[in-house]
Scaffold this motif. Structure first.
Motif, PDB file in Angstrom:
ATOM      1  N   GLY A 152      66.512 129.808  97.956  1.00  0.00           N
ATOM      2  CA  GLY A 152      66.062 131.088  98.484  1.00  0.00           C
ATOM      3  C   GLY A 152      64.638 131.402  98.072  1.00  0.00           C
ATOM      4  O   GLY A 152      63.843 131.919  98.870  1.00  0.00           O
ATOM      5  N   GLY A 153      64.300 131.091  96.820  1.00  0.00           N
ATOM      6  CA  GLY A 153      62.936 131.309  96.342  1.00  0.00           C
ATOM      7  C   GLY A 153      61.943 130.417  97.060  1.00  0.00           C
ATOM      8  O   GLY A 153      60.823 130.843  97.387  1.00  0.00           O
ATOM      9  N   LEU A 154      62.329 129.172  97.309  1.00  0.00           N
ATOM     10  CA  LEU A 154      61.465 128.269  98.069  1.00  0.00           C
ATOM     11  C   LEU A 154      61.187 128.833  99.458  1.00  0.00           C
ATOM     12  O   LEU A 154      60.050 128.802  99.951  1.00  0.00           O
ATOM     13  CB  LEU A 154      62.128 126.896  98.201  1.00  0.00           C
ATOM     14  N   SER A 155      62.212 129.374 100.066  1.00  0.00           N
ATOM     15  CA  SER A 155      62.038 129.935 101.403  1.00  0.00           C
ATOM     16  C   SER A 155      61.159 131.195 101.359  1.00  0.00           C
ATOM     17  O   SER A 155      60.293 131.398 102.216  1.00  0.00           O
ATOM     18  CB  SER A 155      63.410 130.270 101.999  1.00  0.00           C
ATOM     19  N   TYR A 156      61.373 132.025 100.329  1.00  0.00           N
ATOM     20  CA  TYR A 156      60.630 133.280 100.206  1.00  0.00           C
ATOM     21  C   TYR A 156      59.135 133.026  99.977  1.00  0.00           C
ATOM     22  O   TYR A 156      58.274 133.769 100.476  1.00  0.00           O
ATOM     23  CB  TYR A 156      61.218 134.088  99.049  1.00  0.00           C
ATOM     24  N   ALA A 157      58.821 131.972  99.228  1.00  0.00           N
ATOM     25  CA  ALA A 157      57.421 131.669  98.900  1.00  0.00           C
ATOM     26  C   ALA A 157      56.849 130.543  99.764  1.00  0.00           C
ATOM     27  O   ALA A 157      55.792 129.993  99.448  1.00  0.00           O
ATOM     28  CB  ALA A 157      57.311 131.285  97.423  1.00  0.00           C
ATOM     29  N   ALA A 158      57.512 130.232 100.876  1.00  0.00           N
ATOM     30  CA  ALA A 158      57.092 129.105 101.696  1.00  0.00           C
ATOM     31  C   ALA A 158      55.709 129.296 102.309  1.00  0.00           C
ATOM     32  O   ALA A 158      55.037 128.311 102.636  1.00  0.00           O
ATOM     33  CB  ALA A 158      58.121 128.856 102.800  1.00  0.00           C
ATOM     34  N   TYR A 159      55.252 130.558 102.469  1.00  0.00           N
ATOM     35  CA  TYR A 159      53.917 130.792 103.048  1.00  0.00           C
ATOM     36  C   TYR A 159      52.816 130.208 102.169  1.00  0.00           C
ATOM     37  O   TYR A 159      51.682 130.006 102.613  1.00  0.00           O
ATOM     38  CB  TYR A 159      53.684 132.281 103.288  1.00  0.00           C
ATOM     39  N   MET A 160      53.107 129.934 100.882  1.00  0.00           N
ATOM     40  CA  MET A 160      52.123 129.343  99.990  1.00  0.00           C
ATOM     41  C   MET A 160      52.013 127.834 100.156  1.00  0.00           C
ATOM     42  O   MET A 160      51.152 127.204  99.534  1.00  0.00           O
ATOM     43  CB  MET A 160      52.490 129.645  98.529  1.00  0.00           C
ATOM     44  N   LEU A 161      52.905 127.262 100.976  1.00  0.00           N
ATOM     45  CA  LEU A 161      52.955 125.819 101.123  1.00  0.00           C
ATOM     46  C   LEU A 161      52.458 125.407 102.506  1.00  0.00           C
ATOM     47  O   LEU A 161      52.711 126.085 103.507  1.00  0.00           O
ATOM     48  CB  LEU A 161      54.398 125.317 100.935  1.00  0.00           C
ATOM     49  N   ALA A 162      51.775 124.299 102.544  1.00  0.00           N
ATOM     50  CA  ALA A 162      51.284 123.747 103.817  1.00  0.00           C
ATOM     51  C   ALA A 162      52.369 122.845 104.398  1.00  0.00           C
ATOM     52  O   ALA A 162      52.280 121.610 104.364  1.00  0.00           O
ATOM     53  CB  ALA A 162      49.997 122.973 103.588  1.00  0.00           C
TER      54      ALA A 162
END
Length: 463
Positions: free
Chosen positions: A409-419
């Motif tokens: 869930g955290g990965l999905s929530y912060a996914a905008y930081m990833l290319a």
């Protein structure tokens, strides 16, 4: 455990549910046990198998009706078990090795004989005159291999006769001073009504064993794998089949016949299609057996025997202990659309297969984070702080969780930081949605399963 007790010199009573006896399988398992022992003397009964029935027994689809000329669990005239290729028990158990690689000896359950007392029949089988119990004690005292006397109480007309013989034998062997390993021993096999526990209450030295929590999840899964599916086209299809098999195992539990039949009937789908498939396989409720099955209790499921509350249901073959819980083998409650029971079982099965794979996918993405992080805008600490779960706790509120502990869930929530590529973002959303759905004990529908199977069998680094 039963074999160990017999080898240690303890007489045993082995209780089976009624359907296991009436189908002939109890006889099969008794033979499997006695084939592993020495000096076995099976005492012929006075009741034939046909006489035990007023009519055919209601059994699941893969079990043959009682009036067929040859049963999968009966012996041929040569005393060998009939090995039908579609019977998973016979196919598997007939291949069990005998210690030392020797050929199995052939003590078999003899046909019914004209009415005679159990003692008279034992005398005839031993080939002696006089008291058979005294003879057994004298032979053992002289150093001969102690006999194992097998009495199938479901082929007897007097439960007390077998119990009395056992009590006399126990007392005689004790008075003769025979050490445990040198004592002849009796194996009485029975249904609950054939040899009630109260009948044996005074003798106290026999070990009592029950057909209870014998089949495990591993048995169900292995025997389904034994009959593997054909026509698997790719990894995603193989995963869908794994989920389907897990659902079948969870729903059918220790009833492996029904599990194989259900898998042949139901190839995945929603709860409605599963209920319809089940309704075609479940036997009609027996007359007078409408009493509700007591609530599942973990302590009862882990016990070595069914307790008094469920003893009647156990004797009818309606319940068994499987995977640490009381499992209803008839399963008519699963057909109730107002009951959550079937939904919960399906969710358990999906969780068992899919959650470890979702965790593997999370770990794979975690390893990609340092490479795909938008470093010109964010640091790894920024990412971990943003992806921190609300449930993550530390003595220092300023600390952030290590990257390895970031949840899906955290990965999905912060996914905008990833290319991430479009395909990778789609996979991450699908994983997050599936993980949330399963965590709330809600099963995935067929379309969601198909999509998730594609995600879980895709390469994260592709594209």
């Amino acid at each position: 455990m039963l074999e160990a007790d017999l080898r240690a010199g303890r007489s045993c009573v082995w209780y089976f549910p009624d359907p296991v006896v009436e189908s002939g399988r109890a006889d099969f398992f008794v033979r499997e046990l006695t084939h592993r022992l020495e000096a076995v003397v099976p005492v012929p009964g006075v009741v034939s198998r046909a006489d035990r029935h007023a009519g055919p027994v209601t059994l699941p689809a893969q079990r043959a009706p009682i009036d067929e000329p040859v049963q999968p669990w009966e012996e041929t005239d040569q005393g060998q078990d009939t090995d039908l290729p579609d019977d998973p028990y016979t196919s598997l158990l007939n291949r069990l090795a005998v210690p030392g690689g020797s050929i199995r000896p052939g003590p078999t359950s003899a046909a019914a004989v004209p009415a005679a007392t159990l003692e008279e029949r034992l005398v005839k089988e031993l080939g002696v005159t006089g008291d058979p119990v005294e003879t057994l004690a004298e032979q053992a005292a002289a150093g001969r291999t102690p006999h194992v006397i097998v009495v199938r109480c479901w082929n007897e007309t007097s439960p007390e006769e077998a119990a009395q013989l056992l009590r006399v034998a126990q007392a005689t062997f004790h008075e003769a001073g025979l050490p445990g390993h040198a004592r002849p021993r009796f194996l009485l096999t029975a249904r609950a009504a054939d040899l009630p526990r109260t009948t044996l209450g005074s003798q106290g030295r026999a070990a009592v064993h029950w057909w209870w929590k014998v089949w495990t999840r591993l048995d169900t899964e292995v025997l389904m794998a034994w009959h593997s599916r054909s026509g698997v086209t790719d990894a995603a299809d193989a995963l869908l089949r794994r989920v389907t098999d897990a659902v079948v195992a969870e729903v059918c539990g220790p009833d492996i016949d029904r599990a194989l039949a259900l898998r042949d009937t139901w190839d995945g789908g929603d709860l409605g299609s599963l209920r319809r498939a089940l309704s075609r396989l479940l036997p009609e409720p027996a007359a007078g057996s409408a009493e509700p099955v007591p609530p599942r209790r973990l302590s009862t499921a882990h016990a070595s025997a069914p307790d008094a509350v469920i003893h009647g249901a156990w004797a009818r073959g309606a319940v068994d202990s499987w995977d640490g819980r009381i499992h209803s083998t008839h399963g008519h409650s699963l057909l109730d659309t107002n009951s959550p029971e079937l939904r919960v079982l399906v969710c358990h099965a999906q969780n068992r297969v899919l959650l470890p794979l979702i965790e593997e996918a999370r770990t794979t993405l975690i390893h990609l984070v340092p490479e795909v992080l938008r470093k010109q805008h964010f640091t790894l600490r920024d990412f971990c702080e943003k992806a921190r779960s609300q449930y993550w706790r530390s003595t220092d509120e300023a600390t952030v969780p290590p990257l390895e502990e970031v949840e899906i869930g955290g990965l999905s929530y912060a996914a905008y930081m990833l290319a991430l590529t479009t395909a990778q973002r789609h996979r991450l959303r699908a994983l997050h949605t599936a993980r949330n759905t399963l965590s709330h004990r809600t099963p995935l529908d067929h379309g969601e399963l198909v999509a998730l199977a594609g995600v879980l069998t895709s390469d994260w680094t592709a594209g």
